[in-house]
Design a protein around this motif. Structure first.
Motif, PDB file in Angstrom:
ATOM      1  N   LEU A 139     -31.121  -2.916 -30.086  1.00  0.00           N
ATOM      2  CA  LEU A 139     -31.690  -1.811 -30.297  1.00  0.00           C
ATOM      3  C   LEU A 139     -30.373  -0.620 -30.014  1.00  0.00           C
ATOM      4  O   LEU A 139     -30.501   0.618 -30.437  1.00  0.00           O
ATOM      5  CB  LEU A 139     -32.894  -1.385 -29.758  1.00  0.00           C
ATOM      6  N   PHE A 140     -29.821  -1.118 -28.563  1.00  0.00           N
ATOM      7  CA  PHE A 140     -28.973   0.131 -28.195  1.00  0.00           C
ATOM      8  C   PHE A 140     -27.737   0.121 -29.268  1.00  0.00           C
ATOM      9  O   PHE A 140     -27.274   1.315 -29.334  1.00  0.00           O
ATOM     10  CB  PHE A 140     -28.208  -0.702 -26.868  1.00  0.00           C
ATOM     11  N   LYS A 142     -28.169   0.465 -32.501  1.00  0.00           N
ATOM     12  CA  LYS A 142     -28.419   1.286 -33.634  1.00  0.00           C
ATOM     13  C   LYS A 142     -28.346   2.917 -33.283  1.00  0.00           C
ATOM     14  O   LYS A 142     -29.108   3.431 -32.400  1.00  0.00           O
ATOM     15  CB  LYS A 142     -30.110   1.137 -33.950  1.00  0.00           C
ATOM     16  N   CYS A 143     -27.483   3.353 -34.171  1.00  0.00           N
ATOM     17  CA  CYS A 143     -27.238   4.626 -34.027  1.00  0.00           C
ATOM     18  C   CYS A 143     -28.376   5.595 -34.468  1.00  0.00           C
ATOM     19  O   CYS A 143     -28.514   6.849 -33.723  1.00  0.00           O
ATOM     20  CB  CYS A 143     -26.033   5.064 -35.057  1.00  0.00           C
ATOM     21  N   ASP A 144     -29.216   5.274 -35.297  1.00  0.00           N
ATOM     22  CA  ASP A 144     -30.379   5.925 -35.641  1.00  0.00           C
ATOM     23  C   ASP A 144     -31.562   6.183 -34.734  1.00  0.00           C
ATOM     24  O   ASP A 144     -32.526   6.521 -35.237  1.00  0.00           O
ATOM     25  CB  ASP A 144     -30.828   5.786 -36.956  1.00  0.00           C
ATOM     26  N   LEU A 145     -31.224   5.313 -33.364  1.00  0.00           N
ATOM     27  CA  LEU A 145     -32.366   5.524 -32.752  1.00  0.00           C
ATOM     28  C   LEU A 145     -32.194   6.582 -31.549  1.00  0.00           C
ATOM     29  O   LEU A 145     -31.196   6.583 -30.985  1.00  0.00           O
ATOM     30  CB  LEU A 145     -32.428   3.897 -31.928  1.00  0.00           C
ATOM     31  N   PRO A 146     -33.092   7.205 -31.125  1.00  0.00           N
ATOM     32  CA  PRO A 146     -33.063   8.529 -30.216  1.00  0.00           C
ATOM     33  C   PRO A 146     -32.562   7.787 -28.995  1.00  0.00           C
ATOM     34  O   PRO A 146     -32.820   6.862 -28.381  1.00  0.00           O
ATOM     35  CB  PRO A 146     -34.386   8.989 -30.068  1.00  0.00           C
ATOM     36  N   GLN A 147     -31.589   8.697 -28.331  1.00  0.00           N
ATOM     37  CA  GLN A 147     -31.174   8.350 -27.057  1.00  0.00           C
ATOM     38  C   GLN A 147     -32.435   8.270 -26.087  1.00  0.00           C
ATOM     39  O   GLN A 147     -32.188   7.319 -25.000  1.00  0.00           O
ATOM     40  CB  GLN A 147     -30.217   9.262 -26.513  1.00  0.00           C
ATOM     41  N   THR A 148     -33.253   9.006 -26.150  1.00  0.00           N
ATOM     42  CA  THR A 148     -34.347   8.902 -25.258  1.00  0.00           C
ATOM     43  C   THR A 148     -35.126   7.673 -25.272  1.00  0.00           C
ATOM     44  O   THR A 148     -35.250   7.048 -24.102  1.00  0.00           O
ATOM     45  CB  THR A 148     -35.356  10.175 -25.452  1.00  0.00           C
ATOM     46  N   VAL A 149     -35.057   7.064 -26.432  1.00  0.00           N
ATOM     47  CA  VAL A 149     -35.749   5.849 -26.411  1.00  0.00           C
ATOM     48  C   VAL A 149     -34.861   4.804 -25.797  1.00  0.00           C
ATOM     49  O   VAL A 149     -35.469   4.011 -24.979  1.00  0.00           O
ATOM     50  CB  VAL A 149     -35.955   5.144 -27.970  1.00  0.00           C
ATOM     51  N   LYS A 150     -33.529   4.714 -25.782  1.00  0.00           N
ATOM     52  CA  LYS A 150     -32.619   3.785 -25.107  1.00  0.00           C
ATOM     53  C   LYS A 150     -32.709   4.165 -23.851  1.00  0.00           C
ATOM     54  O   LYS A 150     -32.584   3.127 -22.895  1.00  0.00           O
ATOM     55  CB  LYS A 150     -31.170   4.158 -25.800  1.00  0.00           C
ATOM     56  N   SER A 151     -32.757   5.170 -23.353  1.00  0.00           N
ATOM     57  CA  SER A 151     -33.038   5.470 -21.998  1.00  0.00           C
ATOM     58  C   SER A 151     -34.070   4.912 -21.270  1.00  0.00           C
ATOM     59  O   SER A 151     -34.250   4.240 -20.374  1.00  0.00           O
ATOM     60  CB  SER A 151     -32.878   6.871 -21.524  1.00  0.00           C
ATOM     61  N   ASN A 152     -35.333   4.911 -22.073  1.00  0.00           N
ATOM     62  CA  ASN A 152     -36.549   4.159 -21.537  1.00  0.00           C
ATOM     63  C   ASN A 152     -36.362   2.714 -21.479  1.00  0.00           C
ATOM     64  O   ASN A 152     -36.937   2.279 -20.719  1.00  0.00           O
ATOM     65  CB  ASN A 152     -37.476   4.795 -22.631  1.00  0.00           C
ATOM     66  N   LEU A 153     -35.526   2.220 -22.520  1.00  0.00           N
ATOM     67  CA  LEU A 153     -35.515   0.828 -22.408  1.00  0.00           C
ATOM     68  C   LEU A 153     -34.431   0.430 -21.185  1.00  0.00           C
ATOM     69  O   LEU A 153     -34.982  -0.611 -20.602  1.00  0.00           O
ATOM     70  CB  LEU A 153     -34.560   0.403 -23.728  1.00  0.00           C
TER      71      LEU A 153
END
Length: 1385
Positions: A139-140, A142-153
């Motif tokens: 998921l990291f 994936k460019c179309d995934l919001p940065q907030t989602v990545k931070s939460n991960l």
């Protein structure tokens, strides 16, 4: 199948997507379908262009996915979870719709499944964790995934995984692969750089805030070599500074020390990372040493101290450790050392640390505490022991001074407390560990050598096997490391084997020697030989003189003189001492060692020819070594022990040693090659010149072993040839070899040459006037003893040597006429010198041999000389009675005279006259049947027999029987007395009954006989003198007593009043006492066995064997008493035995003693006579048991039948099978013999039909007659006989049926033979024809037991009854009325 279609026919599936997609994608939650449906779904999503228009994912697909994730695929994630990340990729970001919601639920359910597995402690947790990491990093990317989602991960999932306490190497490596990818890609990818920076900053924050470095260290330790991640070191540096400051401030000391220690252990000291060494040491001195009294922080301090000392330079580390040792308590120092060993870092530092006096003192103190605790009986302090043992196991170079301290401490404790096995285990392990250290002084310092010798010599008699093995393991380990100890310990063994030792210690010595020699053998052949030479260095043996009693006093070998030692030993009645067993002990150890070295097993093989490939050829260096002399001595040791155990009172240890030695020697020598055996045999023969007796017998034994285990020609002529002029100078070895030849039937073609040459020499020196003549006479007699009449294998038959025999007898007669004073007639033999006694005994043995084998050459004058001399020699025995067992000459003379009495008695006795318990006439018939056709049988004239019976027997037996009692009473346990009384007993059992009753025995009354039946004094004295000998420990006394007691049973039975009305009669009290005593012994020994069980053999020489033998012999006497009793008296004795349960007890014991093997049964049921001079063997109990059962079936068939009927079915089958096979045929033969030899009756004729086992009785009176046929069943007497009538004339039917019933009853319920039952029935019928009325209780005229007529009449009805029947009637009916008229009797 769907997967295959997706790959091969994608277009067709796409066209049918509307049907396939709902059918497949909605089944992802079906755990029974498992991985198959996921693989199909993965491929289907790749085929369909827009699958989510065909099925609603949130309603139809995702619920099944969540079910699979939260249950971890039913607890078995291995096959399915590796597909999750690829499936997530196929799913696509667009299909998630609400991305944040989907991702949260995805990882939430994954964590839920992981928690489920963790709760079960499943090994599959790593599979789920790895899947989570893979999905996160997918998921990291994936460019179309919001940065907030990545931070939460990162915050919610990735950091959680990294900060787990036990991340695991596999998971850490997987995680590092992604992190290192981030580091490499951060420069060219902004999003990855943001994620990377955010991850490390989050981890830095957590580590510094929570004051932990664990997550970082887990990642650092899994980094590949030459790879680094700067962020990891930065976090570790910041945490190090943070914790160092906390240590300075005194806050959370334990936690700070643990964290600092973990950083040091992982990173080591790196100046750039952790600061300068001096700064660290300063902090340590200022902050750590101040908390020396804080016991809670002690463990943390010791760990940190060693980690720090191992990280800095050695000099600085030593100073640091020195400071620690001075400040902290000894236990903390021990913990520090243990930590040093566990870490396995900087061994050089640890070695230098151990040179510190303070450290040595601490270690010695710990050892002292361990020893003190075990000495006082406390349990081992595992913490202290672990510290000490770990340091020693590290195999460091220990300082010599420290080693000396430990060795002295161990040695002192071992000396003071060698009986405490747990302490000894620890001391042995400490010693072994010290020996393994570098530069150990155990093998060089005197105290070290002394300690190892103390351990080697440790007395472990009372130790369990586990502790004994611990002791052996210690010295074995040291010996393997330091071969110099082989010689040291071999010397110790040599000293131990030269001393008196117990059997337990001998067993330990055998084991030690075997192990030590195995170590030597692995080094080299030279070391092996030198070790054996040290162990078996020559020593002087102090042999027991008891050994030669049997050989000397039976003149098996010739002794020209009797040594003072032997005279002294006999006079003092010496017993073998432990010092007399040194030769046997050393021999057993040597034999065991050689078997072990050559890998010879003590298997259970019977005698067999050993093939060449199994044989061993001893090396040349061994044959030429001094050990070879010890191997030669082994043969002498075997015959030495064989003779020693002739004394049946030998201790169990001596008997066990003899058995083991004989077995070991047989196994080893039987496996040697022909060349080796030839060398050994020749060298033993050469030693025979030095020590005739022992080595002569040893050579004979060895040649016997060679013969039994090979097919080689013994080539006895290589030792002595008849043509050699001086062959008679080696008379003992020559006779020994001739006996060996005769024993194995090898042929003695040169025997006649030896006899002729010796006879010629005897004539040339003038006969029996010199000592040389005595020797020649002994040699000739011993040679003639080997002659076998009529044997084709022996060239020298009786006829060939008739001339020599006649010449010898002439010499004896001439010597008597010339020197009658030297024949020891009616004199005290103890006053005569050994050469005179030796000569007379040689003459007696010659006469004995002549009467046995050459009767046809004995003239009437020579018979007179023999019998007259025999009377005089018996008188000399009486004159010498006080010295017969204590003077060598007297003992040899008594044995020789007794043997001659036995031989003459057998030769001159009347046909049928024989010892009471022998087979008698049957044995004589067998002997006649064995006489070969064509050989002349010499018949002794009846006149000679008359002279023996009328004149000579009385003067011999009336002296010998009292002499036997005088010599044996109170001396039964003496071996010399046993030797004499064995021969003397063999003589007195031939005493005729009238002479036995005339013997003037010592008066002996027993207080327990006050209420016993009174017997004449002569019977009382015989019973009281011979009865107790049935319980003696020497077999010869028991068997002789049984023969004598059986001989007088006829007289005892005749003393019973046959006219009395008693129903039972007590057997003599002496027999009853032996019987009761034996029942107690056997009941305790056999209580756990049943008749069907296989009972182990009872070893001879034990108290139990002697008591059991006496019990069975006593029963043989009792059964002989029944046999010799009249028809009236026998039932009374039988009734007494039955009423007191003696018969049932006997029968139960008999079948427990009998073997179950059919071949052995065949042997014991055809056993020969009870010979007195036979050695005690275990199978004799079985033979006596078989004999007793046969006699019980013969004399007490009704009791045997009743006992058998009460047994269980299985036991009945055992008894019946044995009886049918071995007893019934013998009983039938006896019945035939009785009927054939019975006197003919006027009105009863009895005949037998042998082939069908039928007895036909014809009763005749006036003009009437009746014929009965009695048929024996195949299992007689267990099954009752059948009675049939074939003809009756002149007898009414009713009367006939009554008589038939009477006869059947007699034969079924009365004890005795069929002949006796027919006679009793015949007497009843006779009385009936005479008008005598029968008893109206039993309806017999003659009572079935006491054979009395009805005597007691009723005053009212005038009918008469048997007194025994009335007594039984009154006692059972509880009234005294007449059985017929019911009036008062």
């Amino acid at each position: 199948m769907l997967t295959q279609l997706c790959q091969k026919m994608p277009q067709s599936l796409a066209e049918r997507g509307s049907k396939i997609a709902p059918a497949v994608l909605t089944c992802l939650g079906d755990q029974d379908a498992g991985v198959t449906v996921w693989e199909a779904s993965y491929h289907l999503l790749g085929v369909l262009q827009d699958p989510w228009t065909l099925v609603n994912p949130w309603k139809a697909v995702y619920p099944g996915i969540w079910t699979t994730l939260k249950t971890a695929a039913g607890g078995k994630p291995e096959p399915l979870f590796p597909l999750l990340m690829p499936f997530l990729e196929k799913l696509g970001i667009d299909a998630m719709q609400d991305k944040e919601k989907f991702i949260n639920q995805w990882f939430s359910y994954l964590n839920e499944g992981l928690a489920l597995l963790k709760a079960k402690k499943s090994p599959s947790c790593g599979v789920v964790t790895k899947t989570i990491i893979e999905c996160i990093f997918y998921l990291f990317n994936k460019c179309d995934l919001p940065q907030t989602v990545k931070s939460n991960l990162i915050n919610d999932h990735l950091i959680t995984i990294v900060t787990e306490e036990s991340l695991g190497r596999n998971i850490a490596s997987c995680l590092l692969d992604y992190l290192m990818f981030w580091n490499r890609s951060a420069g060219g990818n902004t999003e990855i750089a943001q994620c990377n920076q955010y991850f490390w900053s989050s981890l830095h924050y957590i580590c510094t805030q929570k004051q932990t470095v664990g997550p970082v260290l887990q990642l650092y330790t899994c980094l590949p070599k030459d790879t680094e991640i700067i962020e990891i070191k930065k976090i570790a540096t910041d945490v190090w500074k943070q914790q160092l400051q906390s240590l300075k401030d005194g806050n959370n000391i334990c936690e700070s020390l643990l964290i600092l220690n973990s950083i040091l252990e992982s990173f080591g000291h790196q100046d750039k990372l952790l600061g300068s060494q001096q700064d660290l040491i300063t902090v340590y001195n200022d902050s750590v040493l101040k908390i020396a009294g804080n016991l809670e922080a002690e463990d943390s301090v010791t760990r940190f101290t060693w980690a720090l000392a191992a990280s800095v330079q050695i000099d600085s580390g030593l100073k640091l450790l020195q400071s620690f040792t001075e400040v902290f308590r000894p236990l903390a120092v021990g913990k520090l050392l243990q930590r040093a060993v566990e870490s396995r870092k900087s061994p050089e530092l640890l070695e230098k640390c151990l040179t510190n006096q303070g450290v040595q003192t601490v270690l010695v103190t710990l050892v002292e505490k361990i020893i003190e605790q075990l000495e006082s009986g406390q349990s081992l302090n595992q913490e202290n022991w672990t510290t000490v043992s770990q340091i020693l196991k590290y195999e460091l170079s220990l300082p010599h001074e420290f080693q000396h301290k430990l060795i002295n401490l161990i040695a002192q404790s071992l000396h003071n407390h060698s009986t405490k096995p747990k302490l000894v285990d620890i001391l042995c392990e400490l010693t072994a560990l010290m020996a393994k250290s570098r530069q150990s002084i155990v093998a060089t310092a005197e105290n070290g050598k002394s300690l190892v010798k103390s351990i080697f010599n440790l007395d472990t008699d009372n130790f369990e096997d586990i502790h004994v093995k611990s002791v052996d393991r210690c010295w074995e380990t040291i010996t393997v490391i330091y071969p110099d100890f082989i010689e040291i310990l071999a010397t110790e063994l040599q000293q131990l084997l030269s001393k008196e030792i117990t059997m337990t210690n001998l067993e330990r010595l055998v084991v030690k020697s075997e192990k030590l020699v195995k170590i030597a053998a692995k080094k080299s052949e030279e070391i092996l030989c030198s070790t054996l030479e040290i162990i078996f260095a020559q020593v002087d043996y102090n042999l027991s003189q008891v050994v030669w009693y049997h050989v000397l006093f039976h003149q098996r070998l010739f002794y020209p003189s009797c040594s003072e030692r032997l005279e002294e030993a006999l006079f003092q009645q010496s017993r073998p001492e432990p010092e007399n067993l040194i030769l046997a002990n050393r021999s057993l150890v040597l034999l065991t060692i050689l078997q072990s070295v050559h890998e010879i097993k003590l298997d259970g093989d019977d005698e067999r020819t050993i093939p060449e490939e199994e044989r061993i050829h001893l090396k040349e260096n061994f044959i030429n070594s001094d050990v070879m002399e010890n191997l030669l001595d082994c043969t002498a040791a075997v015959v030495y022990m064989n003779n020693l155990v002739q004394d049946t009172n030998s201790s169990p240890d001596i008997r066990n040693l003899e058995a083991r030695l004989s077995r070991s020697a047989t196994v080893l020598f039987s496996r040697l090659s022909k060349k080796t055996l030839d060398i050994i045999e020749q060298r033993i023969f050469e030693k025979c010149n030095d020590n005739d007796v022992m080595y002569s017998l040893g050579l004979s034994w060895l040649l016997g072993v060679t013969y039994r285990y090979s097919d080689w020609d013994l080539r006895l002529n290589r030792f002595i040839k008849p043509e050699e002029e001086d062959f008679t100078k080696q008379y003992n070895i020559l006779i020994t070899l001739l006996r060996l030849s005769s024993r194995f039937n090898l042929g003695t073609g040169s025997l006649s040459s030896y006899v002729s040459l010796a006879t010629g020499q005897l004539m040339s020196i003038g006969g029996l006037k010199t000592d040389e003549g005595t020797c020649l006479l002994w040699f000739i007699s011993s040679s003639l003893e080997l002659v076998r009449s009529g044997s084709r294998l022996h060239v020298s038959g009786v006829a060939d040597l008739s001339g020599e025999v006649k010449v010898l007898l002439e010499m004896v007669r001439d010597w008597k006429e010339e020197s009658e004073a030297d024949l020891l007639y009616s004199s005290d033999v103890s006053l005569s010198p050994w050469p005179i006694v030796n000569r007379v005994c040689s003459v007696i043995n010659l006469l004995n041999l002549t009467v046995t084998k050459f009767q046809e050459h004995i003239s009437s004058e020579m018979w007179d000389l023999i019998m007259c001399s025999l009377v005089q020699w018996v008188a000399s025995c009486e004159e010498s009675r006080d010295s017969l067992c204590s003077r060598p000459g007297c003992l040899m003379f008594g044995i020789a005279v007794s043997k001659l009495v036995t031989t003459v008695s057998k030769a001159l006795r009347r046909r049928g006259a024989h010892p009471a318990l022998s087979q008698g006439p049957l044995a004589e018939k067998v002997a006649e049947g064995n006489q070969e056709v064509g050989t002349d049988v010499f018949v002794i004239p009846n006149k000679l027999r008359d002279e023996w019976e009328d004149f000579f027997a009385e003067g011999i037996f009336t002296v010998l029987v009292p002499l036997y009692i005088k010599v044996s009473t109170g001396k039964e346990e003496l071996y010399s007395c046993s030797l004499l009384c064995s021969s003397l007993g063999e003589a007195i059992i031939h005493t005729p009954l009238p002479l036995l009753l005339q013997c003037d025995l010592p008066p002996l009354y027993m207080v327990q006989d006050v209420d016993a039946a009174e017997l004449p004094d002569n019977l009382t004295f015989l019973l009281n003198n011979f009865g107790p000998k049935l319980s003696c420990s020497y077999r010869s006394f028991q068997v002789a007593a049984a023969h004598i007691l059986a001989a007088i049973t006829k007289e005892i039975a005749g003393q019973i009043d046959a006219t009395s009305d008693t129903e039972e009669c007590e057997i003599p009290r002496r027999l009853l006492e032996i019987m009761t005593q034996g029942e107690m012994v056997l009941s305790s020994l056999l209580s756990e066995f049943s008749i069907c069980d296989s009972v182990p053999e009872m070893p001879s020489g034990t108290v139990a064997f002697s008591q059991s033998l006496g019990y069975l012999l006593c029963w043989r006497v009792v059964l002989c008493l029944l046999d010799n009793s009249s028809d009236i008296v026998r039932p009374r004795f039988s009734q007494f035995l039955d009423n007191h349960d003696h018969i049932s007890t006997l029968l139960g014991n008999i079948f427990k003693l009998l073997p179950t093997n059919s071949s052995r049964l065949q042997d014991i049921f055809v056993a020969g006579d009870l010979e007195i001079e036979r050695s005690a063997v275990s199978c004799e109990l079985e033979e006596l048991a078989a004999s007793c059962w046969t006699q019980v079936c013969r004399h007490l068939p009704a009791f045997a039948r009743q006992w058998w009927s009460r047994l269980d079915k299985e036991s009945q089958n055992v008894v019946e099978k044995l009886t049918c096979n071995y007893v019934t045929p013998a009983l039938w033969s006896k019945e035939v013999e009785i009927i054939s030899s019975s006197e003919k009756s006027e009105n009863l004729t009895i005949k037998v039909r042998e082939s069908v086992k039928e007895v036909v009785a014809t009763y005749s009176i006036d003009e009437g007659s009746m014929e009965l046929v009695v048929t024996l069943p195949s299992n007689y007497p267990l099954g009752g006989v059948t009675v049939d009538s074939t003809r009756r004339v002149g007898v009414e039917t009713g009367q006939w049926r009554k008589w038939m019933l009477q006869l059947t009853t007699f034969l079924t319920h009365q004890n005795g033979s069929i002949y006796e039952g027919l006679n009793l029935w015949k007497n009843n019928v006779d009385k009936r024809f005479e008008g005598v009325e029968e008893c109206y209780i039993c309806f017999y005229i003659l009572h079935g037991s006491n054979h009395q007529l009805p005597k007691l009449g009723c005053r009212t009805c005038k009918k008469k009854f048997h007194s025994a029947c009335l007594y039984k009637w009154f006692s059972t009916s509880n009234n005294s009325s007449c059985p017929l008229c019911r009036n008062l009797f």
